[in-house]
Design a protein around this motif. Sequence first.
Motif, PDB file in Angstrom:
ATOM      1  N   LYS A   1       0.844  -1.192   0.000  1.00  0.00           N
ATOM      2  CA  LYS A   1       0.000   0.000   0.000  1.00  0.00           C
ATOM      3  C   LYS A   1       0.877   1.239   0.000  1.00  0.00           C
ATOM      4  CE  LYS A   1      -3.921   1.995   2.500  1.00  0.00           C
ATOM      5  NZ  LYS A   1      -4.802   1.832   3.665  1.00  0.00           N
TER       6      LYS A   1
ATOM      7  N   LYS B   1       1.094   5.617  -0.452  1.00  0.00           N
ATOM      8  CA  LYS B   1       0.374   6.882  -0.346  1.00  0.00           C
ATOM      9  C   LYS B   1       1.226   7.997  -0.943  1.00  0.00           C
ATOM     10  CE  LYS B   1      -2.451   5.750   3.690  1.00  0.00           C
ATOM     11  NZ  LYS B   1      -2.910   6.186   5.027  1.00  0.00           N
TER      12      LYS B   1
ATOM     13  N   ALA C   1      -6.822   6.583   0.455  1.00  0.00           N
ATOM     14  CA  ALA C   1      -7.237   5.230   0.844  1.00  0.00           C
ATOM     15  C   ALA C   1      -7.922   5.205   2.207  1.00  0.00           C
ATOM     16  CB  ALA C   1      -6.028   4.293   0.835  1.00  0.00           C
TER      17      ALA C   1
ATOM     18  N   THR D   1      -8.129  -3.129   1.718  1.00  0.00           N
ATOM     19  CA  THR D   1      -7.147  -2.690   0.732  1.00  0.00           C
ATOM     20  C   THR D   1      -7.719  -2.659  -0.678  1.00  0.00           C
ATOM     21  OG1 THR D   1      -5.403  -3.645   2.097  1.00  0.00           O
ATOM     22  CG2 THR D   1      -4.843  -3.147  -0.196  1.00  0.00           C
TER      23      THR D   1
END
Length: 496
Positions: free
Chosen positions: A221, A223, A448, A453
């Motif tokens: 993940k 960002k 997010a 996820t």
Amino acid sequence: MSLDLNTLNGPEEFFDHLEWWRLQLFFPQQGQAGWRQSAEAVEQVLASRSVVAAVQSGYAVPLGLRITVLVAVHQDRVVLFDADGRINAALEPEHLGQALALHAGAWVMELDEEPALLAGDETSLQAALDSLEAGGPDPFAPVQRACVHYGEPEAALWSVALKGFRTNGTLHRDTALLRGEAGPESAVLAGALSGAPALTLRDFGAWWGLSYYSREAMAAKLKGEQEREPTLALALGLGATLLPAPPAAPGAAFASAHESTPAERLAAALGAAHMLADPADAGALEGAMSAVRAEQAVASLGRCVPPAGTLVVGGSVAGAAWLGEAADAVEMLGFDPAWVGVLAGTEREPSGGAEIVPRGVLAATGQAIAAEFAAPSTAGPAQSSAAGGAAATSSERAAASAPEAAESSGAGRGPRGGLGWTRSFAPTVRYSIGIIELGIAAVFLFLAPMPLTWLNPALAALFTLDGAWQVWDTIRLEERAKRAGEPPREGGSDAE
């Protein structure tokens, strides 16, 4: 009680107790012969002071020649070796930098965050930098000529990534061939959502850069504008000279975990630290593939080095003896090895690739949607024209124009599907709805907020699809109204 460095055995212990100091040495433009003399002078300075070091093969950058020197530091002192191969930390780092600048003529720099000159003539460095083209490539970094990236099949993502770069490319399923400056492949890596393994091969002229991203790395993940960390990153075609030199063949120092002296063990650890492939790198691939494939891939990558004694690389990789090893490694990593020859220029690019056209985010998404709706919207005129050319009957002409008539009557009755829920709104309202939806999509994509996820990219895709469709469909309906001679609609249905 101070630590006896000679008791350390193996890279793990060296990493635990020593720090690596990576020096970047630069020399002005002077041709291959002059660059080789500079590289020899660097090795002489290090050898005369008995510095344990790994010296990477030099290569061209816009400023001139770049040579990377990796040394070990303990308690703010550079590690040296004696005639018996024992090591101790004794030399001040500043003195080493000054010696390299004075006796080898180098600009000694660190490039960790911002370029910092540690030793050397600052005036001549500034003059050399001023002579370069303003706004050109990074003067300290190699210039990328071409790139092959495996693992991203989305043409729209590539179109957005290429926008603003002096780069062109073609997409063959999930393999992109790019020519020009670096950057688009990094943007795709940062924005990819598929989670599939990825591999990037970058051509820097005389050598290549390889970056492999496992499925776990691609699914990580991210960002903001962060880039995914590669599972394995190596330079192909660059060697390393070890000081002191290993007692056996050049490749043997990296294949053995135990050297005859502490100095040789430390030199081997320096050479394997982000310079050359090492058997220990197979552990980084654990979980991404079988142990056998990982070991075979790393073994092939370890043989992607120039001939022994090559201090400075030049030319192209087209005739390099290690290309076959690179192809074997690419295949072991799970990708098509045929592209190794294409990138090297020894094979032609396969036919059938789609040209990547740089576009903005909205344009790339709108193009994909427009292609989806192109067939039904153009079927009527095409069939009508064909019927007229063949003297068709009135019933045939009526049947040919039926799809377009059905579309108009359907629009008059109201929305025909999920995407048509705002057809009755004024154009300005539909524009606003589309832009708002694209903003919401950006929130789900970059911030997010959802705990699951997979849910964030899914919602981002849905809002992007609907928002882009609202903008595109509004423009399409207004243009149709203009062609029909109708005034722009302020509300109500789009066909009265």
